[in-house]
Design an enzyme around this catalytic site. Structure first.
Site, mmCIF file in Angstrom:
data_model
loop_
_atom_site.group_PDB
_atom_site.id
_atom_site.type_symbol
_atom_site.label_atom_id
_atom_site.label_comp_id
_atom_site.label_asym_id
_atom_site.label_seq_id
_atom_site.Cartn_x
_atom_site.Cartn_y
_atom_site.Cartn_z
ATOM 1 N N LYS A 22 113.140 -20.447 121.958
ATOM 2 C CA LYS A 22 114.024 -19.536 121.205
ATOM 3 C C LYS A 22 115.104 -18.959 122.116
ATOM 4 O O LYS A 22 116.283 -18.965 121.776
ATOM 5 C CB LYS A 22 113.175 -18.398 120.612
ATOM 6 C CG LYS A 22 113.976 -17.207 120.136
ATOM 7 C CD LYS A 22 113.092 -16.125 119.553
ATOM 8 C CE LYS A 22 112.460 -15.189 120.534
ATOM 9 N NZ LYS A 22 113.364 -14.237 121.201
ATOM 10 N N ASN A 23 114.662 -18.477 123.285
ATOM 11 C CA ASN A 23 115.613 -17.773 124.137
ATOM 12 C C ASN A 23 116.580 -18.702 124.870
ATOM 13 O O ASN A 23 117.557 -18.250 125.464
ATOM 14 C CB ASN A 23 114.867 -16.864 125.120
ATOM 15 C CG ASN A 23 114.261 -15.670 124.401
ATOM 16 O OD1 ASN A 23 114.587 -15.414 123.235
ATOM 17 N ND2 ASN A 23 113.393 -14.937 125.072
ATOM 18 N N CYS A 116 116.559 -0.151 120.406
ATOM 19 C CA CYS A 116 115.675 -1.311 120.339
ATOM 20 C C CYS A 116 114.235 -0.845 120.454
ATOM 21 O O CYS A 116 113.936 0.065 121.230
ATOM 22 C CB CYS A 116 116.033 -2.240 121.496
ATOM 23 S SG CYS A 116 114.941 -3.628 121.642
ATOM 24 N N ARG A 121 118.031 -0.694 125.976
ATOM 25 C CA ARG A 121 118.534 -2.021 126.350
ATOM 26 C C ARG A 121 120.047 -1.919 126.511
ATOM 27 O O ARG A 121 120.816 -2.310 125.628
ATOM 28 C CB ARG A 121 118.197 -3.064 125.272
ATOM 29 C CG ARG A 121 116.739 -3.191 124.915
ATOM 30 C CD ARG A 121 115.957 -4.268 125.591
ATOM 31 N NE ARG A 121 116.456 -5.612 125.623
ATOM 32 C CZ ARG A 121 116.097 -6.587 124.805
ATOM 33 N NH1 ARG A 121 115.278 -6.333 123.804
ATOM 34 N NH2 ARG A 121 116.542 -7.812 124.967
ATOM 35 N N ASP A 309 107.623 -11.031 128.576
ATOM 36 C CA ASP A 309 107.355 -11.543 127.225
ATOM 37 C C ASP A 309 105.927 -12.074 127.057
ATOM 38 O O ASP A 309 105.534 -12.427 125.950
ATOM 39 C CB ASP A 309 108.377 -12.637 126.859
ATOM 40 C CG ASP A 309 109.781 -12.075 126.707
ATOM 41 O OD1 ASP A 309 109.914 -10.842 126.553
ATOM 42 O OD2 ASP A 309 110.749 -12.853 126.754
ATOM 43 N N ARG A 401 109.890 -14.147 113.717
ATOM 44 C CA ARG A 401 111.164 -14.206 114.439
ATOM 45 C C ARG A 401 111.057 -15.127 115.651
ATOM 46 O O ARG A 401 112.061 -15.684 116.092
ATOM 47 C CB ARG A 401 111.581 -12.797 114.889
ATOM 48 C CG ARG A 401 111.878 -11.896 113.721
ATOM 49 C CD ARG A 401 112.550 -10.610 114.151
ATOM 50 N NE ARG A 401 113.405 -10.857 115.280
ATOM 51 C CZ ARG A 401 113.307 -10.236 116.449
ATOM 52 N NH1 ARG A 401 112.417 -9.311 116.626
ATOM 53 N NH2 ARG A 401 114.115 -10.540 117.409
HETATM 54 N N1 EPU Z 1 119.660 -4.325 131.589
HETATM 55 C C1 EPU Z 1 120.544 -3.394 132.050
HETATM 56 N N2 EPU Z 1 121.870 -3.577 131.751
HETATM 57 C C2 EPU Z 1 122.323 -4.631 131.035
HETATM 58 C C3 EPU Z 1 121.397 -5.586 130.579
HETATM 59 C C4 EPU Z 1 120.064 -5.399 130.875
HETATM 60 O O1 EPU Z 1 120.178 -2.435 132.702
HETATM 61 O O2 EPU Z 1 123.527 -4.742 130.814
HETATM 62 C C5 EPU Z 1 118.240 -4.151 131.876
HETATM 63 C C6 EPU Z 1 117.377 -4.036 130.624
HETATM 64 O O3 EPU Z 1 117.326 -2.703 130.172
HETATM 65 C C7 EPU Z 1 116.049 -4.549 131.093
HETATM 66 C C8 EPU Z 1 116.428 -5.594 132.107
HETATM 67 O O4 EPU Z 1 117.776 -5.323 132.493
HETATM 68 O O5 EPU Z 1 115.350 -3.537 131.773
HETATM 69 C C9 EPU Z 1 116.312 -6.985 131.615
HETATM 70 O O6 EPU Z 1 116.974 -7.144 130.412
HETATM 71 P P1 EPU Z 1 117.696 -8.498 130.097
HETATM 72 O O7 EPU Z 1 119.153 -8.251 129.982
HETATM 73 O O8 EPU Z 1 117.265 -9.564 131.028
HETATM 74 O O9 EPU Z 1 117.155 -8.839 128.683
HETATM 75 P P2 EPU Z 1 117.919 -9.754 127.699
HETATM 76 O O10 EPU Z 1 118.681 -10.772 128.420
HETATM 77 O O11 EPU Z 1 118.629 -8.889 126.724
HETATM 78 C C10 EPU Z 1 116.085 -11.630 127.457
HETATM 79 C C11 EPU Z 1 115.185 -12.119 126.375
HETATM 80 C C12 EPU Z 1 114.090 -11.115 126.117
HETATM 81 C C13 EPU Z 1 113.315 -10.910 127.417
HETATM 82 C C14 EPU Z 1 114.275 -10.474 128.535
HETATM 83 C C15 EPU Z 1 113.612 -10.330 129.884
HETATM 84 C C16 EPU Z 1 116.679 -13.475 125.066
HETATM 85 C C17 EPU Z 1 117.347 -13.707 123.783
HETATM 86 N N3 EPU Z 1 115.945 -12.351 125.165
HETATM 87 O O12 EPU Z 1 116.664 -10.436 126.944
HETATM 88 O O13 EPU Z 1 113.233 -11.704 125.145
HETATM 89 O O14 EPU Z 1 112.313 -9.951 127.253
HETATM 90 O O15 EPU Z 1 115.359 -11.425 128.653
HETATM 91 O O16 EPU Z 1 113.063 -11.530 130.279
HETATM 92 O O17 EPU Z 1 116.749 -14.296 125.959
HETATM 93 C C18 EPU Z 1 111.551 -11.753 123.517
HETATM 94 O O18 EPU Z 1 111.759 -12.981 123.393
HETATM 95 O O19 EPU Z 1 110.552 -11.188 123.026
HETATM 96 C C19 EPU Z 1 112.504 -10.940 124.269
HETATM 97 C C20 EPU Z 1 112.607 -9.625 124.122
#
Ligand code: EPU
Length: 434
Positions: A22-23, A116, A121, A309, A401
């Site tokens: 998915k991701n 969220c 986030r 995850d 989802r």
């Molecule tokens: N963060 C920041 N600033 C930003 C972005 C992120 O501080 O601009 C912080 C977040 O608050 C968090 C950390 O960085 O503490 C990691 O967040 P990340 O940005 O990596 O999360 P994401 O890219 O939005 C993806 C996955 C998530 C998964 C995370 C961590 C996708 C679509 N989603 O989210 O998947 O938990 O990476 O590995 O790729 C799930 O599938 O259940 C899910 C939540």
């Protein structure tokens, strides 16, 4: 709202195949915005989040045909570059159209994802990275408005680490924008997740020049244009981990097929510490069941460390371990929604300051519980399979989802799990978490 009814205590047997990630699929589908040519994307999981992403892309002028596991796309018009709140609020990952839109169309308006369920986030890293490439960013009326300067985006050196380390989707967004920028971009503290590598390899196959994906330093030499994509996404490592845990907790010798064990080394290390053995081949994992396993200490961190995850599902296994375990959440310190529901099933868990302390018990007992987010729901399914008696999990739209027809696939392994159809879902109060 549908529910699952599980009669726990069954041993499972046989083989279960893992779906496409998915991701990986979510950002990869967004590269259809970066080319004028048609694209083909394969191994796409049949999930609610993918449907939402396709709707977002349709709004942005991408026509799509979805047949089985393949989605083909073609650009119908480039006029609308606005990803609306109505859709982005259904799935946070909608924000990953920002970089591709800005790169190709020079402009993007993407609704700010709201609050969220799994905690704060922010998207500051996405914006910081795009600004470093020269984009002008304004936030108004709940939207991110990003505009490339006259003459287009320019390569830059960008440090993309935040207080929680690297960010997967920020790395994706900045990498996509840099692909069509002038000159060379270096992203330092890039996310190393396999999904970032999959996106980079897909872009390279389209003519991009990205080096170092999978390491903390990614170098991108800008190119003028990209060909169409023809790409099969990688297997879902989190789904694989979830099924392996289902085998372990039910003491069942199941095989999880069509997966990439090399994407889950930290996860296997935790299983080993707990005394759970697995037999690994290049594309499959067999669970070697044991009657008893022991507690351990786990810290979630960005890849290659233990994935957040898989944290909730591992908590279910720890609930039945001998002795105590700790789970320290270093990515989303508030992501412990599974704990309260597992406690209804007899687990002994206390959570404070981003750490869950789990005291293993001899048995879990079936109960009525409520799914609250995607991975917490998966934890409840796993716990329900091992619990004595009947477990009813309400609000399973969360699990739909991210897991494709999970109940049908687990049933083929011998699990006694049924879907009970219910009333339509409530409107989301918060942005859905993935
Ligand atoms: N963060 C920041 N600033 C930003 C972005 C992120 O501080 O601009 C912080 C977040 O608050 C968090 C950390 O960085 O503490 C990691 O967040 P990340 O940005 O990596 O999360 P994401 O890219 O939005 C993806 C996955 C998530 C998964 C995370 C961590 C996708 C679509 N989603 O989210 O998947 O938990 O990476 O590995 O790729 C799930 O599938 O259940 C899910 C939540």
């Amino acid at each position: 709202m549908d529910s699952f009814l599980i009669q726990g205590g069954q041993r499972l047997a046989g083989s279960i195949a893992v779906s496409g990630s998915k991701n990986s699929a979510l950002p990869i589908l967004a590269v259809s915005l970066m080319t004028d040519a048609p694209c083909r994307f394969g191994n796409i999981p049949l999930l609610r989040d993918i449907q939402t992403q396709v709707k977002i892309l349709n709004t942005l002028g991408i026509e799509s045909v979805w047949k089985g596991r393949v989605i083909t796309t073609r650009v119908a018009d480039t006029y609308n570059s606005t990803a609306p709140y109505e859709l982005v609020k259904q799935m946070r990952a909608g924000v990953c159209v920002l970089g591709p839109l800005l790169a190709k169309r020079g402009e993007a308006i993407v609704s700010l994802p709201g609050g969220c369920v799994i905690g704060e986030r922010p998207i500051d890293l996405h914006l910081k990275g795009l600004e470093a490439l020269g984009a002008e960013i304004t936030l108004d009326h709940g939207n991110i408005h990003a505009k490339a300067p006259k003459g287009g985006l320019r390569g830059a050196e960008i440090y993309l680490g935040g207080k929680f380390g690297s960010s997967v989707l920020a790395t994706d967004n900045v990498m996509c924008a840099a692909v069509l920028a002038k000159g060379t971009t270096v992203i330092e503290c890039a996310a190393c997740e396999p999904e970032v590598v999959d996106l980079a390899e897909c872009l390279n196959a389209m003519g991009a020049r990205i080096e170092g994906a999978g390491s903390p330093r990614i170098t991108i030499h800008g190119v003028k244009k990209l060909k169409g994509a023809d790409w099969d996404v990688i297997p879902d490592r989190i789904e694989a981990g979830t099924f392996i845990l289902a085998g372990a907790i039910t003491r069942s010798p199941i095989t999880v097929a069509g997966c990439r064990p090399d994407h889950l080394l930290a996860f296997f290390d935790v299983l080993r510490q707990m005394g759970i053995r697995t037999e690994r081949k290049a594309n499959a994992v067999k669970v070697i069941p044991v009657d008893l396993w022991k507690g351990t200490e786990v810290v979630t961190l960005p890849h290659p460390a233990f994935p957040t995850d898989c944290q909730a599902q591992t908590m279910a296994l720890m609930s039945l371990a001998q002795g105590a375990s700790t789970l320290t959440e270093r990515i989303y310190p508030e992501r412990f929604m599974a704990a309260a529901e597992l406690k209804r099933m007899g687990a002994k868990i206390s959570v404070a300051n981003g750490v869950a302390l789990i005291q293993g018990v001899d048995k879990l007992s079936g109960a009525e519980v409520m799914a609250s987010d995607l991975r917490a729901s998966a934890a409840l399914v796993i716990a329900g399979l091992a619990a004595q008696g009947e477990t009813k999990i309400s609000r399973v739209y969360h699990i739909d989802r991210g897991y494709e027809r999970i109940e049908e696939r687990l049933r083929k392994l011998g699990a006694r799990i049924q879907r009970i159809a219910g009333s339509p879902e409530p409107a989301a109060a918060k942005t859905a978490e993935a």
